[in-house]
Each structure stands twice: as structure tokens, then as C-alpha cells.
Design a protein around this motif. Structure first.
Motif, mmCIF file in Angstrom:
data_model
loop_
_atom_site.group_PDB
_atom_site.id
_atom_site.type_symbol
_atom_site.label_atom_id
_atom_site.label_comp_id
_atom_site.label_asym_id
_atom_site.label_seq_id
_atom_site.Cartn_x
_atom_site.Cartn_y
_atom_site.Cartn_z
ATOM 1 N N VAL A 68 1.022 -1.098 -0.149
ATOM 2 C CA VAL A 68 -0.186 0.277 0.018
ATOM 3 C C VAL A 68 0.653 1.399 0.180
ATOM 4 C CG1 VAL A 68 -1.578 1.724 1.504
ATOM 5 C CG2 VAL A 68 -1.487 -0.992 1.574
ATOM 6 N N GLU A 69 1.477 1.002 0.505
ATOM 7 C CA GLU A 69 2.741 2.217 0.710
ATOM 8 C C GLU A 69 3.652 2.529 -0.256
ATOM 9 O OE1 GLU A 69 6.449 3.419 3.765
ATOM 10 O OE2 GLU A 69 6.848 1.809 2.851
ATOM 11 N N GLN A 70 3.662 1.917 -1.522
ATOM 12 C CA GLN A 70 4.054 2.025 -2.481
ATOM 13 C C GLN A 70 3.534 2.295 -3.155
ATOM 14 O OE1 GLN A 70 8.109 0.947 -2.895
ATOM 15 N NE2 GLN A 70 7.086 2.503 -5.475
ATOM 16 N N HIS A 71 2.364 1.659 -3.396
ATOM 17 C CA HIS A 71 1.383 2.870 -4.392
ATOM 18 C C HIS A 71 1.111 4.455 -4.213
ATOM 19 C CE1 HIS A 71 -1.867 2.563 -7.196
ATOM 20 N NE2 HIS A 71 -2.848 2.940 -5.936
ATOM 21 N N LEU A 72 1.101 4.496 -2.961
ATOM 22 C CA LEU A 72 0.756 6.064 -1.866
ATOM 23 C C LEU A 72 1.600 6.596 -2.912
ATOM 24 C CD1 LEU A 72 -0.754 5.645 1.180
ATOM 25 C CD2 LEU A 72 -2.301 5.982 -0.914
ATOM 26 N N ARG A 73 3.380 6.392 -2.817
ATOM 27 C CA ARG A 73 4.366 7.260 -2.995
ATOM 28 C C ARG A 73 3.838 7.219 -4.759
ATOM 29 N NH1 ARG A 73 9.583 3.438 -0.163
ATOM 30 N NH2 ARG A 73 9.471 4.775 1.745
ATOM 31 N N ASP A 74 3.833 5.802 -5.217
ATOM 32 C CA ASP A 74 3.120 6.402 -6.897
ATOM 33 C C ASP A 74 2.197 7.361 -7.346
ATOM 34 O OD1 ASP A 74 5.872 4.413 -6.877
ATOM 35 O OD2 ASP A 74 5.071 2.891 -8.012
ATOM 36 N N PHE A 75 0.790 6.993 -6.325
ATOM 37 C CA PHE A 75 0.240 7.652 -6.674
ATOM 38 C C PHE A 75 -0.697 7.928 -5.500
ATOM 39 C CE2 PHE A 75 0.675 3.911 -8.961
ATOM 40 C CZ PHE A 75 0.407 4.935 -10.819
ATOM 41 N N PRO A 76 0.055 9.124 -5.114
ATOM 42 C CA PRO A 76 -0.372 10.103 -3.907
ATOM 43 C C PRO A 76 -1.808 10.502 -3.548
ATOM 44 C CG PRO A 76 1.177 11.946 -4.877
ATOM 45 C CD PRO A 76 1.601 9.755 -5.417
ATOM 46 N N LYS A 77 -2.526 10.649 -4.458
ATOM 47 C CA LYS A 77 -3.232 11.344 -4.387
ATOM 48 C C LYS A 77 -4.812 10.593 -4.521
ATOM 49 C CE LYS A 77 -2.835 15.059 -7.650
ATOM 50 N NZ LYS A 77 -3.173 15.855 -9.443
ATOM 51 N N GLU A 78 -4.272 9.340 -4.612
ATOM 52 C CA GLU A 78 -5.508 7.971 -4.439
ATOM 53 C C GLU A 78 -5.713 7.489 -3.016
ATOM 54 O OE1 GLU A 78 -5.138 4.523 -6.645
ATOM 55 O OE2 GLU A 78 -4.785 5.181 -8.543
ATOM 56 N N ALA A 87 -10.200 -13.697 1.648
ATOM 57 C CA ALA A 87 -9.827 -14.486 2.134
ATOM 58 C C ALA A 87 -8.491 -15.090 2.268
ATOM 59 C CB ALA A 87 -10.978 -16.342 2.213
ATOM 60 N N GLU A 88 -8.276 -15.302 0.693
ATOM 61 C CA GLU A 88 -6.370 -15.309 0.505
ATOM 62 C C GLU A 88 -5.844 -14.496 -0.511
ATOM 63 O OE1 GLU A 88 -5.354 -17.844 1.300
ATOM 64 O OE2 GLU A 88 -6.376 -18.560 2.076
ATOM 65 N N ASP A 89 -4.611 -14.168 0.256
ATOM 66 C CA ASP A 89 -3.981 -12.768 -0.990
ATOM 67 C C ASP A 89 -4.137 -12.992 -2.254
ATOM 68 O OD1 ASP A 89 -2.325 -10.401 -1.843
ATOM 69 O OD2 ASP A 89 -0.498 -11.076 -0.544
ATOM 70 N N ASP A 90 -4.698 -12.261 -3.292
ATOM 71 C CA ASP A 90 -4.091 -12.722 -4.806
ATOM 72 C C ASP A 90 -3.581 -11.694 -5.081
ATOM 73 O OD1 ASP A 90 -5.576 -10.397 -4.113
ATOM 74 O OD2 ASP A 90 -7.891 -10.369 -5.399
ATOM 75 N N GLY A 91 -2.666 -10.911 -4.559
ATOM 76 C CA GLY A 91 -1.625 -10.612 -4.946
ATOM 77 C C GLY A 91 -2.540 -8.180 -5.050
ATOM 78 N N SER A 92 -3.374 -8.121 -5.065
ATOM 79 C CA SER A 92 -3.514 -7.227 -5.396
ATOM 80 C C SER A 92 -3.707 -5.710 -4.798
ATOM 81 C CB SER A 92 -5.235 -6.984 -5.578
ATOM 82 O OG SER A 92 -6.179 -7.394 -4.792
ATOM 83 N N LEU A 93 -3.920 -4.435 -4.627
ATOM 84 C CA LEU A 93 -3.925 -3.383 -4.262
ATOM 85 C C LEU A 93 -4.743 -3.528 -3.259
ATOM 86 C CD1 LEU A 93 -2.674 -0.782 -3.093
ATOM 87 C CD2 LEU A 93 -4.468 -0.169 -5.313
ATOM 88 N N ASP A 94 -6.330 -4.317 -3.691
ATOM 89 C CA ASP A 94 -7.626 -3.435 -2.953
ATOM 90 C C ASP A 94 -7.418 -4.827 -1.405
ATOM 91 O OD1 ASP A 94 -9.413 -2.200 -4.349
ATOM 92 O OD2 ASP A 94 -10.027 -3.434 -5.768
ATOM 93 N N PHE A 95 -6.507 -6.339 -1.932
ATOM 94 C CA PHE A 95 -6.710 -6.438 -0.744
ATOM 95 C C PHE A 95 -5.930 -6.092 0.070
ATOM 96 C CE2 PHE A 95 -4.366 -9.878 1.185
ATOM 97 C CZ PHE A 95 -4.976 -10.817 2.049
ATOM 98 N N ALA A 96 -4.369 -6.288 -0.163
ATOM 99 C CA ALA A 96 -3.742 -5.126 0.539
ATOM 100 C C ALA A 96 -4.446 -3.928 1.714
ATOM 101 C CB ALA A 96 -2.694 -4.276 -0.038
ATOM 102 N N VAL A 97 -5.060 -3.258 0.988
ATOM 103 C CA VAL A 97 -5.294 -2.379 1.680
ATOM 104 C C VAL A 97 -6.876 -2.385 2.348
ATOM 105 C CG1 VAL A 97 -7.369 -0.435 1.128
ATOM 106 C CG2 VAL A 97 -4.881 -0.480 -0.105
ATOM 107 N N SER A 98 -7.749 -4.084 2.236
ATOM 108 C CA SER A 98 -8.606 -3.997 3.161
ATOM 109 C C SER A 98 -7.854 -4.710 4.779
ATOM 110 C CB SER A 98 -9.007 -4.954 2.516
ATOM 111 O OG SER A 98 -10.724 -4.669 1.197
ATOM 112 N N LYS A 99 -6.521 -5.534 4.743
ATOM 113 C CA LYS A 99 -5.811 -6.103 5.211
ATOM 114 C C LYS A 99 -5.691 -5.336 6.346
ATOM 115 C CE LYS A 99 -6.434 -9.831 6.433
ATOM 116 N NZ LYS A 99 -7.196 -10.505 6.995
ATOM 117 N N VAL A 100 -5.014 -4.222 5.802
ATOM 118 C CA VAL A 100 -4.109 -2.503 6.561
ATOM 119 C C VAL A 100 -4.970 -2.282 7.059
ATOM 120 C CG1 VAL A 100 -3.350 -0.439 6.353
ATOM 121 C CG2 VAL A 100 -2.262 -2.205 5.253
ATOM 122 N N HIS A 101 -6.660 -1.664 6.814
ATOM 123 C CA HIS A 101 -7.485 -1.610 7.204
ATOM 124 C C HIS A 101 -8.370 -2.079 8.577
ATOM 125 C CE1 HIS A 101 -7.088 1.892 4.745
ATOM 126 N NE2 HIS A 101 -8.540 1.603 4.240
#
Length: 483
Positions: A335-345, A368-382
Motif C-alpha cells: 500500500v505504501e509503495q502505491h501511495l508513493r507512486d499515486f499520492p492522490k489515491e 480470504a486469500e491474498d490475490d496480490g492485488s492492491l485492494d486485498f492489501a488495503v482491506s487487510k491494512v484497514h
């Protein structure tokens, strides 16, 4: 409460945490919670009045839209944001400064924004007409009630000893506390009355910042470090509690019996709420090897909590953290890397809110499982952030003694009253209490706290490992005596 007629003399210091200070009204059942800043920022506040307002509104939204759905709205008081006269806030800051514990004075109260969170004073609940004694209120920070799954951790000890028990060694070693608390959260969350009774007794023995008792809105029992005064004397506590636990015509009740009855009433309140017995869903142990109750675990296991009780609700929410900080950290980096690349998101991913239905839905629909997506990472962080809030919340249990029938205004004749007193005496019936259970300290945890949590986790485990190693060396030391 008229905001344009605020007088600092109507308010008194109530307490404070890491990020806010609380004052209570001397007559109304209201408290104000004001933000705090580091002392070095006292002349130049780190945020504008609008930003301060938004920060407090985020707390209200997170509590009312997210935590109330997970924990139960009957337990939650979200409050409202209010704008206070700046002169009132400045005078209030001066008035309470000398009442604050010395170790809290590295931060100052926000006197620039005029923003505050107004909440009911849960230590002083509304009294029913029959109440004849001031209400009691117990504040408990239960902390994390489960052990992490072994597949997500690098040190096996984390699956055997709970975070709280390990953290105690680190806090003593770093000088935060002089003595370790022997309280273990897994005992409190066990559902076993014996283990819960033991856990509360340990909180009373060493309250630290995890246990306080109020009488009529005034703190009568807490650690000296929390209040700045020595209010953790057990004899003083028994002096306050004894009138609440007199049995009919009994002249004397031992201190041990008073304390035992008080704990029993408190455990009853924590187990209230109805519902069936909830299953402990986590894998592995339901006991902590560091708990002094550990040797009794074969006799008193983890019996499960009533599904609608406050502890069961908190535990289910805590268990949204099913990866531990070690398993979560790689997802945080994604998530952190994505926000560095796209801070407006940052806004669309709701990193800093808004905490609304969409945020809650993102939590609840996480794959339930990590599919490698940003959405999964964001949801787990939240999910982790919400779980951390549940691990750091406070439970407020208000206890109002119920009047005996012979004290009611419409009491029947004296003979009936005497018969009732005799029945109470013969049955040794414990005085009745009505109670209400609420939760506080439900602020959202910031995203940038996750690296700090990982660092702290490593320090805690390393400190505990050193403690165990030193203990093993002491056990293996050979002692020779002259023959």
C-alpha cells in the motif's frame, strides 16, 4: 451546556491519554476531550483549526459508523464536535496544568483551535430515583485477548506468551513502570469465572494505566503515575467499597469478602448481554504460559464468552488482525509503495477517512486469500487498524446499588421490612446492583503507525527472550557448599 457562557471554574481535570486531555463538568454529566500537542509545538500548532475539527470529526465518524457496527451500538457513545471560546480554553489549560501527572507534561493542550469532543461522563451515570449511594464506575483496558497464529510469526514464543505479558518485561526494563503487572488478558477473555476473577484481582494489585475505579465521578483508585496522586492503596479502596457490600444486619464483612463480592459483580457485568456461548475461533492456545493461572488451566479452561457480551464483541473485532504485525507488514509496504507512486489515491483508498459505510464494506468484503492485488492489501491494512483500536479500547462498567425495599419511599409496614432483612441475613444474599457497560477510546489508528508497531514488536520479543535466557542461566548455575 451553553457554549457562549463557558466558565473554566465549572470544569475539573479528569484524565488524559497519549493524544488528548479530558475535563469533566462539576455538575452536569458531561466531559470535554481536547487534543494535545508536543511541547515544542506549543507556540506553532501543527494543524489549523479546520484540520483539528476534521480530526475530531473523524473520531466521531469512525466510532459511530465503523466501531459501533462491529462492537454494538448499545456500547458506544460517539459524542459530537463542539467549538469552544478560545479564552475559555486558554484559562482551562492554565487551571488544569498543575493537576496533570508529571510524565504527561511533555505535551500541552490545544489552545488554538477551540475544538473539542463532547461526551457523556460515563463515570457519573444518571441516577434512578431509588439510588441511595453514589454510583461506582470501573474503567478497564482489557488489551489483546488472543495469541497469534504460528504461521505468521518468526518467533515461536509469540504463540505461547501473550503480547501484554511480554510487554510488561519491556516496560519495566525501559523504566516505564517500576513493577510488572501479573494481569493476563487471556484470563479475562476466557469466559471462565475463576480465571476472570483472578485477572481482575491482578488488575487491582497493579493497576498501571489499565484499571481505575470512580465513585460519584471522582477517581478513588488508580496508579500514582496515572493520577499524580497515590490513590492505589487497597485499604482506602476497601473503605470506599465496604458500604456497598453490607449484608442486611451484618456488622462486619471482611476485606477479602468485600473485594471478592466487588469482583463478582464486575465479572457479572462483563459477561452480561445475552446470546449463546461464543466459540473461541482462533487456532492454538487459549491460555498464556506467563499467566500465574497457567498451572490451573486443566481445571479451568477457556469456557467461551456469551456472544453478545462486551468482551466477546471486543475479541471478535480484535481477531480481524489474523496476520499479526509480521504478516501484515508486507501488505502495508504494498500500500505504501502505491501511495508513493499515486499520492492522490490516498483519498479514494480512505487511508485518512472518510469513515463511512464504504469503509466498513471494504473491511467486511476482504477476500480470504491474498490475490496480490492492491485492494486485498488495503482491506487487510484497514482490518488491522480496526483491530488495533479494539486492542486499545477501554471498557466502562457503571454500577448503581439498588435500594432495598425497606428504603423505598413507598415501603410497606415495618414488620414486612424486618422479615425481608432477616431473609437477606439468613440467605447471605449479596446486595444487588444495576449496571451499564460502555466503551471508550475508539479512535482510528493512523497508517503510519504500522512501522512503529513492527519495531516495538521486535523490541518486546527481544527483551522477553533476554529475560528468559537470563532466567535459564540462573536455573543452571551450580552452587557448591564446603563438605
Amino acid at each position: 451546556m451553553e457554549l457562549d457562557k463557558m466558565d473554566e471554574n465549572d470544569w475539573r481535570y479528569h484524565g488524559e491519554g497519549n493524544k488528548s486531555l479530558v475535563v469533566s463538568h462539576v455538575q452536569l454529566s458531561k466531559v470535554l476531550r481536547l487534543l494535545k500537542y508536543p511541547t515544542e509545538d506549543s507556540e506553532n500548532p501543527p494543524q489549523t483549526a479546520e484540520q483539528a475539527f476534521r480530526q475530531i470529526q473523524n473520531i466521531v465518524d469512525f466510532s459511530s459508523n465503523v466501531m459501533s457496527c462491529l462492537l454494538g451500538d448499545k456500547f458506544i457513545h460517539s459524542g459530537e464536535v463542539v467549538k469552544l471560546p478560545l479564552e475559555f480554553v486558554r484559562q482551562l489549560s492554565i487551571k488544569v496544568q498543575h493537576q496533570r501527572p508529571a510524565w504527561r507534561r511533555d505535551k500541552v493542550m490545544d489552545i488554538y483551535s477551540g475544538c473539542a469532543l463532547c461526551l457523556p461522563n460515563l463515570t457519573w451515570p444518571g441516577l434512578p430515583q431509588h439510588a441511595h449511594m453514589p454510583p461506582l464506575c470501573v474503567e478497564i483496558k482489557p488489551k489483546c485477548g488472543f495469541l497469534p497464529s504460528a504461521k505468521h510469526i518468526s518467533r515461536d514464543i509469540k504463540s505461547k506468551v501473550c503480547r501484554f505479558c511480554m510487554h510488561q518485561h519491556y516496560k519495566v526494563a525501559s523504566g516505564r513502570w517500576k513493577r510488572r503487572s501479573l494481569y493476563c488478558p487471556l484470563d479475562l477473555f476466557s469466559g471462565s469465572r475463576a480465571r476472570m476473577h483472578f485477572a481482575v484481582r491482578q488488575l487491582i494489585e497493579e493497576p498501571q494505566n489499565n484499571f481505575k475505579i470512580f465513585k460519584g465521578g471522582q477517581c478513588i483508585y488508580a496508579s500514582k503515575e496515572c493520577t499524580g496522586e497515590d490513590s492505589s492503596d487497597l485499604n482506602s479502596l476497601l473503605y470506599h467499597l465496604r458500604p456497598y457490600f453490607l449484608y442486611a444486619n451484618c456488622i462486619h464483612v471482611s476485606g477479602k469478602a468485600v473485594l471478592s463480592d466487588f469482583i463478582q459483580v464486575l465479572v457479572n457485568a462483563l459477561l452480561s448481554g445475552g446470546g449463546g456461548v461464543a466459540e473461541r475461533r482462533q487456532e492454538g492456545r487459549t491460555f498464556c504460559e506467563a499467566s500465574l493461572f497457567n498451572k490451573e488451566r486443566q481445571r479451568y479452561g477457556s469456557q467461551g464468552l456469551p456472544s453478545e457480551s462486551v468482551l466477546s464483541r471486543i475479541l471478535r473485532t480484535q481477531m480481524l488482525d489474523n496476520l499479526n504485525i509480521e504478516g501484515l507488514y508486507p501488505l502495508y509496504r504494498r500500500v505504501e509503495q502505491h501511495l508513493r507512486d499515486f499520492p492522490k489515491e490516498r483519498t479514494s483508498l480512505q487511508v485518512d477517512g472518510p469513515y463511512n459505510e464504504a469503509f466498513l464494506e471494504r473491511l467486511q468484503k476482504c477476500p480470504a486469500e491474498d490475490d496480490g492485488s492492491l485492494d486485498f492489501a488495503v482491506s487487510k491494512v484497514h482490518q488491522y487498524r480496526v483491530a488495533m483500536t479494539a486492542k486499545d479500547c477501554s471498557i466502562m462498567v457503571a454500577l448503581v446499588p439498588s435500594a432495598t425495599n425497606d428504603q423505598d419511599d413507598d415501603d410497606q409496614d415495618t414488620l414486612c421490612a424486618a422479615q425481608r432483612r432477616l431473609q437477606d441475613f439468613l440467605s447471605s444474599r449479596m446486595p444487588a446492583f444495576s449496571y451499564s457497560v460502555s466503551m471508550l477510546d475508539l479512535d482510528p489508528k493512523p497508517l503510519d503507525s504500522i512501522p512503529l508497531q513492527l519495531s516495538l514488536d521486535h523490541k518486546i520479543v527481544q527483551c522477553y527472550a533476554r529475560t528468559l535466557a537470563a532466567s535459564d542461566r540462573d536455573d543452571r548455575t551450580l552452587h557448591f557448599r564446603p563438605v
